[in-house]
Design a protein around this motif. Sequence first.
Motif, short mmCIF file in Angstrom:
data_model
loop_
_atom_site.label_atom_id
_atom_site.label_comp_id
_atom_site.label_asym_id
_atom_site.label_seq_id
_atom_site.Cartn_x
_atom_site.Cartn_y
_atom_site.Cartn_z
N ILE A 21 0.84 -1.20 0.00
CA ILE A 21 0.00 0.00 0.00
C ILE A 21 0.88 1.26 0.00
N GLY A 22 2.00 1.20 0.74
CA GLY A 22 2.91 2.35 0.76
C GLY A 22 3.47 2.66 -0.61
N ARG A 23 3.79 1.62 -1.37
CA ARG A 23 4.32 1.83 -2.73
C ARG A 23 3.26 2.49 -3.62
N ILE A 24 2.00 2.03 -3.49
CA ILE A 24 0.92 2.64 -4.28
C ILE A 24 0.71 4.09 -3.84
N GLY A 25 0.78 4.33 -2.52
CA GLY A 25 0.61 5.68 -2.02
C GLY A 25 1.67 6.63 -2.55
N SER A 26 2.91 6.15 -2.65
CA SER A 26 3.99 6.98 -3.18
C SER A 26 3.74 7.34 -4.64
N TYR A 27 3.22 6.36 -5.40
CA TYR A 27 2.95 6.62 -6.81
C TYR A 27 1.84 7.67 -6.96
N LEU A 28 0.81 7.54 -6.15
CA LEU A 28 -0.29 8.52 -6.20
C LEU A 28 0.21 9.90 -5.79
N ALA A 29 1.02 9.94 -4.72
CA ALA A 29 1.53 11.23 -4.25
C ALA A 29 2.39 11.91 -5.31
N ALA A 30 3.16 11.13 -6.06
CA ALA A 30 3.99 11.69 -7.12
C ALA A 30 3.16 12.31 -8.22
N HIS A 31 1.89 11.93 -8.28
CA HIS A 31 0.98 12.48 -9.29
C HIS A 31 -0.03 13.45 -8.67
N GLY A 32 0.28 13.94 -7.48
CA GLY A 32 -0.55 14.95 -6.86
C GLY A 32 -1.85 14.43 -6.26
N ARG A 33 -1.90 13.12 -6.04
CA ARG A 33 -3.11 12.54 -5.46
C ARG A 33 -2.81 12.00 -4.05
N ARG A 34 -3.88 11.61 -3.36
CA ARG A 34 -3.73 11.13 -1.99
C ARG A 34 -4.45 9.80 -1.84
N LEU A 35 -3.79 8.88 -1.18
CA LEU A 35 -4.34 7.53 -0.99
C LEU A 35 -5.34 7.53 0.16
N ILE A 36 -6.46 6.84 -0.07
CA ILE A 36 -7.41 6.54 1.00
C ILE A 36 -7.73 5.06 0.90
#
Length: 746
Positions: free
Chosen positions: A335-350
């Motif tokens: 989940i952390g890896r997916i969160g980092s990818y989303l954050a790099a694209h200006g999004r936030r994981l929920i």
Amino acid sequence: MSLIPRPEELQQNSGSFKVDDGTPILIPANDAAARSSAQYLADLVEHTRGLHLNVVETTGENRGIVFQHNSKSAASHAESYTIDVTPQGIRIEASDDAGLFYGAVTLFQLLTPNSKHGEVNIPALHISDSPRFAWRGVMLDSARHFQSAEDVKKLLDQMAQHKLNVLHWHLTDDQGWRIEIKRYPELTRIGAWRTPPDAGHDGEPQRYGGFYTQDQIRDVVAYAAARHITVVPEIDMPGHAQAAVASYPQIGVTGKRPPVSVDWGVNPYLYNVDDATFQFIDNVLDEVMALFPSHYIHVGGDEAIKDQWKASPAIQAKLHALHLKDEDALQGWFIGRIGSYLAAHGRRLIGWDEILDGGVPADATVMSWRGTDGAIKAAKLGHDVVMSPAPDLYLDSLQSNLPDETAGRDPVRSLENVYRFNPVPSVLNAAQAAHVLGAQANAWTEHMPSMRHVQRAAFPRLDAFSEIVWSPTSSLDWKDFLARLSAQFQRYAMQNVDVADSAFAPVIQFDTNAALKSGKAEVTLSNQAGYGEIHYTTDGSAPDRQAPLYIKPFNVTWPSTIKAATYGSDGSVLAGTRTRVIDRTHLLTKMGMELSNCAGSDFRLHVQPMPDATSMTPVYAVNVFDTCQQYPAAPLDGIRSIHLEAVRLERNYALAHDIKLVVSRPHSTPYGEFVVHQDRCDGPVLAKAPLPNPASSARRFALNAALTAQHGEHTLCLIFTAPTDGPLYAIDSISLVPASTAKSSQ
């Protein structure tokens, strides 16, 4: 004022303003947002009230309905607004576009106080209003059962009218992949379709599924945005991945292609943790982010049982290479890896609260569904949270124990249960409570195969929900809320929205055993909400408002037919007619929905005969862990046989590690038996009948079993001993047959 949700502040003044076909809606020149909200109001009022209101740019004339942005308005908070009604006109002001829109929604309710058409006199008043929470959400599960894009838009329409602003769209799961991903066409060519159990029989389709094209998704997202609703997509991972793995087996753990699942519950298929699989997920998320401009992207994270990961040498090697202590920690890394990818694209994981189990990024937002504990833990750790606990805010929870309740799961969560829910746990201090973004009601659709089911489950409980997430706690008033629902029910009727009347449905009660002995019944009438006027008849005729008003218990001599309906003080119908026949046959009969589970398991579902059929009825109560049901205090004097009306159901439940809880009982005939025990599940056997061959018998069938002579009242334990790897059985009705009746029917 029949306004839902209740405004933060409302003051009534003297006088009124009449709105009729000649009333203009006045907007500033070149204000696109004001025009959009004004046109929304005009269209909605024309559709429901039949009033024709023209939107025109103001030229200094203010006698009409004025929409105005005002940065210095008292409504300076996000999404807030003011409304002033005077004898000279109506003025809506807000500092932002959403506030102006919500002012239009409130004015729509003021213009529809009942189901009449034509002009409306609105009392002079002042409203100042703003929301309690920023996240006021509804989750729609389109993976288990698919709704058309038009169905989704209809839900968005009602969300807007309740000032709800987040649609969490559950688009992928074990039972279906619903979003077109152009880079991976197999996700919808294969993953969007399943072959139902017993396909093609008894109304079950040969093939079930569907998906949303990217153009349809853009259209839905734009439709939502025009109503100030953000659509948050959910792409479930690492579990609930069977439809994805069925499409591309290489992203799974075993490398083998499973079918798209037909089983509700917890399936074992997970994504693997190879770099190629993360590339696959990243590519999918790229297309998802291009379709959904929402700041949040939901990644699921729930119910990922780790059996496949534990059994895979490759997964175990990865776990050790990463120096992680267990599979939960591996999920946290995933989940952390997916969160980092989303954050790099200006999004936030929920994600769902299981993401806490293995550790998550500091900026991850947690949606608490396993009660409120996940939210409390997350808030104390500094995470933002959205309250969405089961069963409190699960719309697939039953609304009542009425025999005619639609499909769903226990325990009951009534209209009042929802209204009494507090989204902020009392154990949080002020700093922790500030992390509560809001709350969300979830419409899981395992047992809601059509949009009519969803509407019936959602309304009017979403009215209660909208008030607890919008209105200040100091203004919450249960009885006042009920009084405002009558007008809301009429708005639903004008818009062809199906609504449950469970809270107001008359419950007709009497002591059946006493009636059998005396030939009379003392009848009491009530309803769940304790609200409304219950009118009744005893001759089988339809009860209108001229029928007797229920005040106190009354006596009838049977045979008799009691009918009752509930009316609001304005004369509108709050609950349709309910009927109870009182004669010997009915006094000796119980419907399966009226029976209770035997001790040992409180699990209970109300299900329909086929998983993917779209009818609303019939509905049967089942416990997938233990088939034993109880008929309490059965009057057995003179009873010589038992007549059973039963149904054979699909056992399409993935129970994962809970499979060990399924009770298996020995059977002496090939397909099992229906067995009646006295007083206890292991008590003396009073009656027994073999179950028919599933391959050659109808789904619904009747059984007659001779009963050894008994005296007095006894609890009957009713058990199906069928093999647990075969179908489920449910009771439609169970009747005690007296000796005279049994003999005459032979």
